[in-house]
Design a protein around this motif. Sequence first.
Motif, PDB file in Angstrom:
ATOM      1  N   CYS A 312      87.485  56.722  40.555  1.00 12.66           N
ATOM      2  CA  CYS A 312      87.080  56.328  39.207  1.00 12.66           C
ATOM      3  C   CYS A 312      88.155  56.719  38.200  1.00 12.66           C
ATOM      4  O   CYS A 312      88.570  57.887  38.150  1.00 12.66           O
ATOM      5  N   PRO A 313      88.641  55.781  37.385  1.00 14.64           N
ATOM      6  CA  PRO A 313      89.666  56.109  36.390  1.00 14.64           C
ATOM      7  C   PRO A 313      89.061  56.850  35.200  1.00 14.64           C
ATOM      8  O   PRO A 313      87.863  56.800  34.953  1.00 14.64           O
ATOM      9  N   ASP A 314      89.915  57.532  34.448  1.00 20.40           N
ATOM     10  CA  ASP A 314      89.500  58.250  33.247  1.00 20.40           C
ATOM     11  C   ASP A 314      90.003  57.469  32.035  1.00 20.40           C
ATOM     12  O   ASP A 314      91.202  57.176  31.940  1.00 20.40           O
ATOM     13  N   PRO A 315      89.113  57.103  31.099  1.00 21.96           N
ATOM     14  CA  PRO A 315      89.550  56.338  29.914  1.00 21.96           C
ATOM     15  C   PRO A 315      90.587  57.057  29.067  1.00 21.96           C
ATOM     16  O   PRO A 315      91.260  56.425  28.251  1.00 21.96           O
ATOM     17  N   ARG A 316      90.751  58.376  29.268  1.00 24.07           N
ATOM     18  CA  ARG A 316      91.768  59.101  28.516  1.00 24.07           C
ATOM     19  C   ARG A 316      93.169  58.877  29.058  1.00 24.07           C
ATOM     20  O   ARG A 316      94.160  59.168  28.388  1.00 24.07           O
ATOM     21  N   ASP A 317      93.240  58.350  30.302  1.00 20.81           N
ATOM     22  CA  ASP A 317      94.545  58.205  30.950  1.00 20.81           C
ATOM     23  C   ASP A 317      95.150  56.817  30.800  1.00 20.81           C
ATOM     24  O   ASP A 317      96.332  56.615  31.113  1.00 20.81           O
ATOM     25  N   GLY A 318      94.347  55.827  30.387  1.00 13.56           N
ATOM     26  CA  GLY A 318      94.873  54.470  30.279  1.00 13.56           C
ATOM     27  C   GLY A 318      93.906  53.567  29.538  1.00 13.56           C
ATOM     28  O   GLY A 318      92.751  53.934  29.276  1.00 13.56           O
ATOM     29  N   ALA A 319      94.391  52.369  29.202  1.00 13.05           N
ATOM     30  CA  ALA A 319      93.599  51.446  28.384  1.00 13.05           C
ATOM     31  C   ALA A 319      92.464  50.811  29.188  1.00 13.05           C
ATOM     32  O   ALA A 319      92.584  50.579  30.395  1.00 13.05           O
ATOM     33  N   LEU A 320      91.368  50.544  28.489  1.00 14.59           N
ATOM     34  CA  LEU A 320      90.269  49.749  29.029  1.00 14.59           C
ATOM     35  C   LEU A 320      90.526  48.306  28.622  1.00 14.59           C
ATOM     36  O   LEU A 320      90.665  48.002  27.432  1.00 14.59           O
ATOM     37  N   THR A 321      90.587  47.403  29.617  1.00 18.73           N
ATOM     38  CA  THR A 321      90.992  46.025  29.347  1.00 18.73           C
ATOM     39  C   THR A 321      89.971  45.040  29.897  1.00 18.73           C
ATOM     40  O   THR A 321      89.531  45.159  31.052  1.00 18.73           O
ATOM     41  N   LEU A 322      89.601  44.080  29.072  1.00 16.73           N
ATOM     42  CA  LEU A 322      88.791  42.936  29.488  1.00 16.73           C
ATOM     43  C   LEU A 322      89.689  41.714  29.388  1.00 16.73           C
ATOM     44  O   LEU A 322      90.097  41.325  28.283  1.00 16.73           O
ATOM     45  N   ALA A 323      90.003  41.101  30.526  1.00 19.47           N
ATOM     46  CA  ALA A 323      90.968  40.001  30.560  1.00 19.47           C
ATOM     47  C   ALA A 323      90.319  38.743  31.113  1.00 19.47           C
ATOM     48  O   ALA A 323      89.866  38.727  32.266  1.00 19.47           O
ATOM     49  N   GLY A 324      90.265  37.699  30.286  1.00 17.44           N
ATOM     50  CA  GLY A 324      89.725  36.416  30.733  1.00 17.44           C
ATOM     51  C   GLY A 324      88.278  36.476  31.165  1.00 17.44           C
ATOM     52  O   GLY A 324      87.877  35.805  32.119  1.00 17.44           O
ATOM     53  N   ILE A 325      87.477  37.251  30.464  1.00 13.50           N
ATOM     54  CA  ILE A 325      86.088  37.488  30.883  1.00 13.50           C
ATOM     55  C   ILE A 325      85.205  36.289  30.508  1.00 13.50           C
ATOM     56  O   ILE A 325      85.158  35.860  29.357  1.00 13.50           O
ATOM     57  N   ASP A 326      84.491  35.772  31.518  1.00 11.31           N
ATOM     58  CA  ASP A 326      83.457  34.750  31.308  1.00 11.31           C
ATOM     59  C   ASP A 326      82.109  35.355  31.689  1.00 11.31           C
ATOM     60  O   ASP A 326      82.010  36.094  32.669  1.00 11.31           O
TER      61      ASP A 326
END
Length: 540
Positions: A312-326
């Motif tokens: 599980c990634p930590d939101p403090r370590d990198g960006a949260l990205t929503l790409a091309g979401i349908d």
Amino acid sequence: MAGALLLGVATSLLVVGQAVLLGRIIAAAFPGGESLVDVQGDLWLLAGIVAARSLCAFGFETSGRLGARRVVGELRARLTAQMLESRPAGLRGQRSGELVTNAVQGLGSLEAYFARYPPQLVLAVVVPVVILIYVFPHDFAAGAILLVTLPIIPVFMVLIGLAARTATERRWRTLSLLSAHFLDAVKGLQTLKANDRAERQVESLRETGEQYRRQTMATLRIAFLSSLVLELAAMMGTALVAAAVAIQLINGGLGFATALAVLLLAPELYLPVRMVGQQFHASTDGLTAAQACFELLDEPPAVSSPSAPAACPDPRDGALTLAGIDFGYEGRGEPVLDGLELQINPGEQLALVGPSGEGKSTVAALILRLLDPVAGRLTCNGTDLLDVDPKEWRRHLAWVPQRPTLFSGTLAENVRLGRPDADEAAVLAACAAAGLEPLLSALPHGLETRLGEGGRRLSAGETQRVALARAFLRDAPLLILDEPTAHLDAESSAAVGESIARLCAGRSVLLIVHRPALAATADRILTLRSGRTVEPEGAR
């Protein structure tokens, strides 16, 4: 099942033994002229057999009840898991009143089915076989009559059972509708009264209740008809056996003790088969409710859970990205999100604005992993969140929804939803940070004051502060605020806004808002329109 089979064989042998002993005792005491002292040994043996039959019946009931509770408990657990884990965003198209009726009252009725129907089915198979094994060598004619007439009862059971099942399904659907209708009425009492629709609602409930009464009576008529037919078939079979036995007694082809034993065994042969029909009718409510629950369990999960989850990634370590979401909801023609692009950098406060119905709360649900996108990628620090255990991911998030739910329990228990293992000092600190101190001082028992059903009712502003206290206590690196001041007045909104500002400090934040004043505090503002994000002119 093996235990039930052993109990069934034991019961069958005891039934035959009881009939043989009764025949021998009666034959010895009346035509034979023996005294009670002469048959004392047989009487004690008969008492022992009766006691043993009672113990077998108790064993059947107890084992059935234990098994039933285990099965019903597992089914309720699976149903709860389906709602909480597979479909955490809710069950669209399912009325809460119907669901509660099926899960509580319906599965409670199913307990009667598992406790009595399968054990009775075992007896219906084993007892006739053992009785026929005894009867045929002693009286072939009576055995042939029993063998020929016995299948008549299951045939009638099947024919009547089909009608009973249809009637029960209709009745159960009406009961579920009545429960859902009543729950809606209770929730909307003030609205109904304010719009002068209370009497119409009462009339509607009365009509539904009358429909339920008629369908219940129709089901009972079928059940009574079933009992009549089964009793008639058993009575006719017993009468034929009695006639055959009497003829043989007159002709001297059968002993008196044996004739009595065969005559006593005739109703015992039909009894377990008739009881199967009776237990079936008694448990049809549970079967109908179970069918509805299984249909719900067969619903595809709204949230996928990988068999081999990634770290599980930590939101403090990198960006949260929503790409091309349908994303789109079933039954809704247009997609809610269409190629959505959104990124929240570590420590960034992003405001998402837009008209109601554009899908802002859907974006929050996707990030919370309460829903899965139809297409596109949802990643954090390069890790696809669909490859991560949803429960692990949610531990990094805190959520303050539009309409927070207060559960029946103490204030402390409601705040501890954010962190169940938190001590009292941490709960008090979270309450203070959320601005709940004035409420705490006004409550009669402080943190131990009961809220929700049967307890203290809180205002919209106080409820929102409880939700903020949960988020403070959770202390997660990624915070989602979904219209946190939408239903508050200006004064409450300003006070809650101050608590929100303290909560957002040092965290990544997705702020879903209508009010420009709250959005202005964000580092960046995006507008959601037609399923896509647009950065407004002049936004910083």
